[in-house]
Design an enzyme around this catalytic site. Structure first.
Site, PDB file in Angstrom:
ATOM      1  N   ARG A  59       0.787  -1.325   0.124  1.00 22.59           N
ATOM      2  CA  ARG A  59      -0.029   0.045  -0.107  1.00 22.59           C
ATOM      3  C   ARG A  59       0.805   1.150   0.133  1.00 22.59           C
ATOM      4  NH1 ARG A  59      -4.787  -2.046   3.938  1.00 22.59           N
ATOM      5  NH2 ARG A  59      -5.953  -3.128   2.353  1.00 22.59           N
TER       6      ARG A  59
ATOM      7  N   TYR B  97      -6.775  -0.345  -6.349  1.00 22.75           N
ATOM      8  CA  TYR B  97      -6.165  -1.738  -6.087  1.00 22.75           C
ATOM      9  C   TYR B  97      -5.276  -1.527  -4.901  1.00 22.75           C
ATOM     10  CZ  TYR B  97      -2.018  -0.120  -9.330  1.00 22.75           C
ATOM     11  OH  TYR B  97      -0.971   0.510  -9.628  1.00 22.75           O
ATOM     12  N   GLU B  98      -4.917  -2.628  -4.123  1.00 20.98           N
ATOM     13  CA  GLU B  98      -4.428  -2.742  -3.007  1.00 20.98           C
ATOM     14  C   GLU B  98      -5.286  -2.161  -1.889  1.00 20.98           C
ATOM     15  OE1 GLU B  98      -1.957  -4.426  -2.003  1.00 20.98           O
ATOM     16  OE2 GLU B  98      -1.225  -5.045  -3.797  1.00 20.98           O
ATOM     17  N   GLY B  99      -6.560  -2.175  -1.985  1.00 17.46           N
ATOM     18  CA  GLY B  99      -7.347  -1.747  -1.078  1.00 17.46           C
ATOM     19  C   GLY B  99      -8.155  -0.414  -1.419  1.00 17.46           C
TER      20      GLY B  99
END
Lengths: 600, 600
Positions: B297, B438-440
């Site tokens: 992140r 993406y990645e949360g």
């Protein structure tokens, strides 16, 4: 999946906020009443939803193609255009004298919105034709009008606006295209025009190019530009099509969005020049163009509302379907539809609030135009014209900047699927990005708002609106808000804040505009946004009052309107004070101009 | 035209704001000093600018292609990747024990930023390999580490993260892929994984898939998920490649952006399952993944900074070249470069301020991670870890949301040319749109910030940062600001406002989080933005103080930094109070939850 025109909300605005009853009492607009509006919107909705919208994704996947000077529209577009023309939609607000229906701009506006929401690329073609019609109405000779207007209004021919050249975009004083007067009073036009929307295509028999060019003896700058009609095919005296004129489409652009709409580079004047006809008088072209541009800019503002609504509808539908994640409050152990997650609600609420606020503001602006165009009383006309003209750069600037944010939220609601082109959310995001650029960037709108619309009248139009907002604020306090008391309170607090912010900025613009123009114009775009937020928020406050009074009649619809007004107050109007600070603190302009250009 | 890594600004941050002198005194990080940083950044800049950046537009025009299970990268990518690997860049911050260079995260961060600014699609491949390395370091057995880490760290093999499934995106508790234990202690993995970045390609000999799956007897939900390594080609005991494993790329996605980066659908388990190796213990997969994810992140946050800077550089270059329009203050009769127009300055100043602020915050967060990983003292480690972990969702959430706005401004500066794909501004805008997903998604970052990073420690990490901001505010008041007095005043006023807004929101989250979780989480994304603005603004305030003290040494560079800090104060920090209002007024959550889902 696909788009459903929000006829109910459109009618709500037309009836309650834009006051169609008043419009239908204007001379010549008796037919523009609520019943007619309802019938027309229902018909328009069918065409938009059933014929035009289904072509939207296809147009993105299979854009217009260019080959050897010819442009083929996306398959299906030609047939859809024929249905559009045959339905009489091109003429909806144009004069009956030339075959139009002569209806109010207030009724045309939702029709334009739904067409654009269904398919922005498609809708651009009629929108440009509207521009050409407008230009001829403003300044064309009786002969030009008689020859071209009926065909344009019935949609047999389409129109284009040829302003931009490689070196002349926002700054039209740099236009170099040439027009040489001939003995027969026609002109020979030569030069290169770029970014010509629907500048060449196969959907109509003929194309009328409205072209800015200079005569050889014209003064330099903006006062030496004339306007010409240059038909793709010359038109014989009997109205039949004659020879091909010397205007060629040499290429079309490869764009981020609105891919189905061919953006042409047009070359005028091989073989000694294309034959063109002067519109109005020499050297007054830009003046006509500016009158016409008010209509075009307003139309682009509607495009912002349109794309925002289409993006909202798609996101809301996805959020209802997609199951993912448990409730944050621990109220269940199973995954729920994402529409039950607070942040998805916030995003959808924000999207909807911005869209409905901007729609209401645009339609209200349309009603002002109707009064300005039709009222018996000159002073009334002038008053409404000033307000309409103040609102145009705001409707254009704010609705389009907002559309970028709203379509971006639309992608976000879809999560990873939003990034996949087949989902369709990304197309709205790409398409929306042109709106704040064409027909004058937001900075150009801001220059207009600061200079011509605020400083020139000493803030009179702005003050008139602020006074109206004060009346709404008073109503929010005096009406018995019952179970909507929290919403009324929130709206009052936020709108009052916004009203003060806007008033302070208007005062600042008037006070500092001459002394410190770089600082004031440096904050111009933020002024457009602030005005958009406050004036849309004001419409949402008016909508809240109406919805509250009628709630029992239709609890779902009016309850949603009240909640949407609440979202506007809390998520959108709360930005007003920050914008005020940013604008006013630019004073002295050292934040933006402290750096040397080479250090940037 | 092309990208120039801003090494000077990176070094400014490393030295003055992230305090590399402190980092280089940590055990094991003696080599991570200012001189090394300078040498490495210069080398990295060459690779990024000369080798990687020139492939960026090509990757967009000629994305990776899929045929019969094989994926071909864009022409030139394979060769560039070889140069990247041979230069040792993959191992820059990984342990020397496995062939890495063991340098500080503070030095790796600018290298990652410049690689991503040069070519986001390309840089995703190493970024995902970093994630796989991280996962193995966290939980892999000595045997797994010995077998895979050296190859990953030298870049001979690449890595992927396989989390998402069609029904399991943000909500990984819904993962269904299965892992059946075999007698030889390997597992057989079956299931479908989607959105796997660089999940298949031809740039490296082998690919290590890190895969989340469930064993047959695993508990339901998040506590029944295990992590496995599944190599594309099995690896023999001597390290040579063996048979092809049963994992197939069945398709790649058609995306809005990052088109050169293949986004794969991977099918595991034809023929009884792909052979996989357990990482760590069964059922602890999500726990490992969360540790690893902090790094990933943070890396995506750097991508936001990277794209913003690339977009800024392109826009600034265009604005210096493009001549259009006369000065608004009437100071000249000729058209000037658009960089001299106030609104273009405002846009560029805003872009630059947001980019530099986010960069500084990210590097400062990296230095906290270095201290947390290396300090001798456990309490010091814990303190810095808490701050780093508080900052991760902010760096990720804010830098990526900001990148959407900054790349959009980049398009706007270009006017009509921004919408033409060949210009390149639109690619940044499209590429940037994935970063907040993406990645949360930003909402997932917000849940992390609200729940794990604020409520869990009673606001301790936030309070520690607020206290540091207070010290900076005091300095702004006590230092002799000389000819920068207006900037110091503006920064003090805006940062003090922002600090109070953030403090109020933290208090609100702590007070209302348990009682009223839907309202608090509904404002979570706005809290991420507020924290990003205030903490980046704080870094710009610190930068202002340093730049003012050194101004005479390099008036151009430090003068620009001072002006950029001013822009941050006036155009960005001014948004803080509005965000506070929007967050805190969500109290009771009736704005967002008043509507029934079916009325939305």
């Amino acid at each position: 999946m696909s788009y459903t025109p929000p006829v109910k909300d459109m009618m709500f605005v037309i009836e309650n906020l834009a006051d169609i009853a008043r419009v239908s009492q204007l001379p010549g607009l008796a037919d523009s009443n609520l019943d007619t509006a309802g019938a027309i919107l229902d018909e328009g909705a069918k065409l938009a939803a059933e014929v035009i919208a289904p072509l939207n994704a296809l147009g993105d996947q299979r854009p217009s193609t260019w080959h050897d000077g010819h442009v083929k529209a996306t398959p299906g577009f030609g047939d859809a255009y024929r249905q559009y023309a045959e339905g009489g939609w091109q003429g909806i607000s144009h004069p009956t004298e030339f075959g139009g229906q002569g209806l109010a701009k207030l009724i045309a506006s939702p029709c334009i919105e739904m067409l654009n929401a269904a398919n922005l690329s498609f809708a651009l073609c009629p929108l440009l034709t509207d521009g050409a019609i407008e230009a001829l109405l403003i300044a064309g000779s009786d002969e030009l009008k008689a020859r071209y207007l009926p065909k344009l209004i019935e949609g047999t021919w389409t129109g284009t606006m040829n302003l931009t050249e490689p070196q002349a975009g926002s700054d039209l004083s740099l236009v170099r295209s040439r027009a040489e007067r001939q003995d027969d009073e026609t002109y020979r036009i030569s030069g290169t025009k770029i970014f010509i929307t629907w500048g060449e295509h196969d959907m109509a028999e003929n194309i009328m190019h409205l072209v800015l060019a200079r005569t050889p003896d014209a003064p330099e700058g903006v006062k030496g530009i004339s306007l010409f009609v240059v038909p793709k095919f010359l038109v014989n005296d009997d109205g039949s099509l004659g020879a091909r004129n010397a205007v060629q489409c040499v290429s079309i652009e490869h764009k981020l969005g609105i891919k189905a709409s061919p953006t042409a580079v047009l070359q005028y004047g091989d073989n000694g020049g294309a034959i063109g006809y002067l519109v109005g008088e020499e050297n007054r072209g830009l003046e006509y163009m500016f009158i016409m541009m008010n209509a075009a800019r307003f139309g682009v503002g509607l495009q912002g509302v349109a794309l925002s609504d289409a993006a909202y509808q798609k996101a809301a539908a996805y959020a209802r379907e997609r199951v993912q994640g448990r409730p944050v409050d621990g109220s269940g152990a199973r995954a729920v539809a994402i529409i039950d997650h607070p942040d998805v609600r916030r995003m959808l609420g924000t999207m909807r609030a911005m869209t409905e606020g901007a729609r209401a503001l645009a339609y209200v602006a349309a009603a002002h135009a109707d009064i300005a165009n039709h009222d018996d009383d000159a002073a009334t006309r002038a008053r409404h014209l000033a307000i309409h003209e103040y609102l145009v750069p705001i409707v254009k600037g704010w609705s389009t900047e907002m559309a970028i944010d709203v379509t971006s939220l639309g992608v976000q609601v879809h999560g990873g699927m939003g990034f996949i082109e087949e989902t369709g959310a990304a197309q709205f995001y790409r398409d929306a990005r042109i709106l704040s650029i064409y027909e004058g960037t937001t900075a150009i709108q801001a220059n207009d708002l600061v200079g011509r619309k605020t400083m020139r009248d000493g803030g009179a139009a702005a003050q008139a609106l602020l006074t109206e907002i004060d009346a709404t604020l008073a109503s929010l306090r005096t009406i018995d808000a019952g179970n909507a008391a929290r919403v009324f309170d929130a709206m009052h607090r936020r709108l009052a804040d916004g009203r003060d912010a806007l008033a302070n900025v208007v005062t600042y613009v008037l006070e500092a505009g001459k002394r410190d123009p770089r600082a004031v114009f440096g904050g111009g775009v933020l002024y457009v946004k602030l005005a958009g937020i406050v004036l849309s928020g004001w419409q949402m406050a008016r909508a809240l009052i109406v919805a509250h009074s009628k709630r029992a009649d239709d609890p779902g619809f009016y309850g949603a309107k009240i909640a949407t007004a609440h979202c506007f107050a809390e998520y959108v109007l709360t930005q007003a004070r920050g914008l005020e600070s940013a604008i006013v603190s630019a004073r002295g302009d050292d934040a933006v101009f402290a750096m040397a250009a080479e250090d940037i």
